[in-house]
Design an enzyme around this catalytic site. Structure first.
Site: not given
Ligand code: GLC
Length: 549
Positions: A97, A197, A247, A321-322
């Site tokens: 990431d 990200d 993302e 995870h969000d």
């Protein structure tokens, strides 16, 4: 059509909550290594781990202090090398990431900027000003102003996320070179792909001005140089053939087509989030409304068909995870836990794109159901709790909102077994384990043939067996019926019709005469006794049914 990653499935690990190998209550790299055989058993191709780099962990690793060092909490560089080796042995590609929109304010570049070095101030966005003259009215995505004042410099710096996450200035070629070096370093180590990200917010405008219509995002979302920067990063690091996923925050279909169309040589695919905002009231995450199923369907239609027409490629996902757990969010974890978790899985895995599974999703893990603010750890949740109170909400109301919306819902420890702490750690975990771990855990579900885990395994197998799933075209059916998400996939002579009852009630859909000859490929109800009644097909609560020609 892009077929490179069409039959692949990615599994996302949030290392802090995956498996603790050394008894400190936090997951680590050795813990991930211990569980690689579990992942291999599920059948996945890639393992994406969220950041494990040196970090003060204000945002659990999305605040990177050194891209070349491993956070001791997760292990050492030797552990990382071992993880890469052990993944390769099992033909699992490791995806790292890359948090390149911002660094931690602990990063050496930022520290040197603070110490007054002009060269490093140009790595970020520093603006001269008085303490009462904030440069613009832009808001941080974690609440409050996007600017922070540094008295010693008499300057403000930009942070679209937490104050400890300072935005990098991608217009500075030195910054771009530094970031390419990071990619080359990890590529040489044997990493097989990258997740970028919030990559579509890296290109900021030349002139910073107040946003009179919003929080500033329209000035930097899919900004004017973003495609150029991505092309340069990809070309100069030679990662065009690797799996890369960006993302994309508040993005558009047009931009995602460009990011993911192979001819553009940018990324292999995009995460977009519009379909996960159908339970936001007027765009406000911190509101409580039922998901708007019609809006959800329209978004899938728009993105699936739009990407298909223009040679773009989707990442398919519900969870990360969000995001709160999907079975709690759009399924019914009390009355139809297993059925709704399976239906939601099939709904996205049977679509056109590359599916992503977030740890525990394959077990049907649920939201945390915390009842006290002391149980939360996430910086965004803690900020918004205060904001909700300051807006006049009572504690109970604010806690109810967090229980449904907090990112900690997905960050609870992975439920491995019915043992203490769900088999995640011998010590008290850093974040509390949901009470349901005795019923919902990997040990139990890997043994059961009709478990949610087994259903995910089957979905992965099917994608590899059938070109109609991995490479077929998609066309939506039942467009005006909000209760069912239905589509047809076709490839040469193969055809599959997929029905997903999005509701907890029995519903009927129209049958085409030729479908009566089709056989059942996949379903989440053990018996087939249903379903065809004349011209109608009856779908039971949260039923998913795939018929094959
Ligand atoms: C992404 C990450 C999220 C993080 C944010 C800032 O949205 O997924 O966890 O807080 O970027 O880096």
């Amino acid at each position: 059509m892009r077929a490179d990653f069409a039959d692949k499935v990615v599994y996302q690990v949030y290392p802090k909550s995956f498996k603790d190998s050394n008894g400190d209550g936090e997951g680590d790299i050795q813990g991930m290594i211990q569980k690689l055989d579990y992942l291999k058993g599920l059948g996945i191709d890639y393992l994406w781990t969220t950041p494990v780099f040196l970090s003060p962990m204000n945002d659990n690793g999305y605040d990177v202090a050194d891209y070349y060092k491993i956070n001791p909490q997760f292990g050492t560089m030797a552990d990382m090398d071992m993880l890469i080796r052990e993944c390769n042995k099992r033909e699992i590609g490791l995806i790292l990431d890359m948090v390149f929109n911002h660094t931690s304010t602990d990063h050496e570049w930022f520290q040197r900027a603070l110490a007054g070095e002009k060269e490093y101030q140009d790595y970020y966005f520093f603006k001269d000003g008085k303490p009462d003259e904030v440069p613009t009215n832009w808001q941080s995505k974690f609440g409050g102003s996007a600017w922070e004042y540094v008295p010693s410099l008499e300057k403000w710096y930009l942070h679209l996320y937490d104050v400890s996450q300072a935005d990098l200035n991608w217009e500075n070629p030195k910054v771009r070179e530094e970031l390419k070096k990071v990619i080359r370093f990890w590529k040489e180590k044997g990493v097989k792909g990258f997740r970028f990200d919030v990559i579509n917010v890296i290109s900021k405008p030349e002139i910073f001005e107040n946003d009179l219509e919003g929080d500033g995002r329209r000035f930097y979302t899919d900004g004017s140089h973003v495609h150029e920067h991505l092309k340069e990063l990809v070309a100069d690091t030679g990662i065009e053939d690797m799996i890369t996923v960006g993302e994309m925050s508040s993005t558009s279909l047009e931009n995602c087509i460009r990011y993911s169309n192979p001819e553009e040589k940018e990324l292999s695919m995009c995460f977009s989030f519009h379909h996960l905002k159908v339970d936001y009231k007027d765009g406000d995450k911190w509101s409580l409304i039922e998901p708007d199923r019609m809006a959800l369907k329209k978004l899938f239609e728009k993105w699936q068909e739009g990407m298909q027409q223009n040679n773009g490629w989707n990442a398919l996902f519900w969870c990360n995870h969000d995001q709160p757990r999907i079975v709690s969010r759009m399924g019914d974890e009390n009355r139809c836990w297993k059925e709704s978790a399976k239906m939601l899985a099939a709904a996205v895995h049977m679509m056109r794109g590359t599916p992503y599974i977030y740890q525990g999703e394959e077990l049907g893990m649920t939201n945390a159901h915390y009842t006290d603010i002391s149980q939360y750890r996430d910086v965004e949740s803690l900020n918004y709790y205060e904001i909700l109170l300051s807006q006049g909400k009572t504690k109970e109301e604010a806690l109810k909102i967090l229980a449904s919306k907090s990112r900690d819902n997905s960050r609870t420890p992975m439920q491995w077994s019915a043992e203490k702490n769900a088999g995640f750690s011998d010590a008290d975990p850093w974040l509390g384990v949901p009470e349901n771990y005795k019923e919902i855990n990997a040990e139990k579900e890997t043994k059961e043939t009709d478990s949610i885990y087994s259903f995910y395994r089957r979905l992965i197998e099917l994608r590899k067996e059938k070109k109609v799933i991995s490479e077929g075209s998609i066309e939506f059916l039942e467009r005006e019926n909000a209760d069912v998400l239905a589509y047809k996939r076709a490839y040469e002579k193969e055809e599959i019709i997929v029905f997903n009852n999005l509701t907890g009630k029995e519903i009927t859909v129209q049958m085409q005469p030729e479908w009566k000859e089709y056989h059942k490929l996949l379903g989440n109800y053990p018996d087939d006794s249903a379903n065809i009644d004349g011209e109608k097909l009856v779908l039971r609560p949260y039923e998913t049914l795939s018929l094959e020609a």
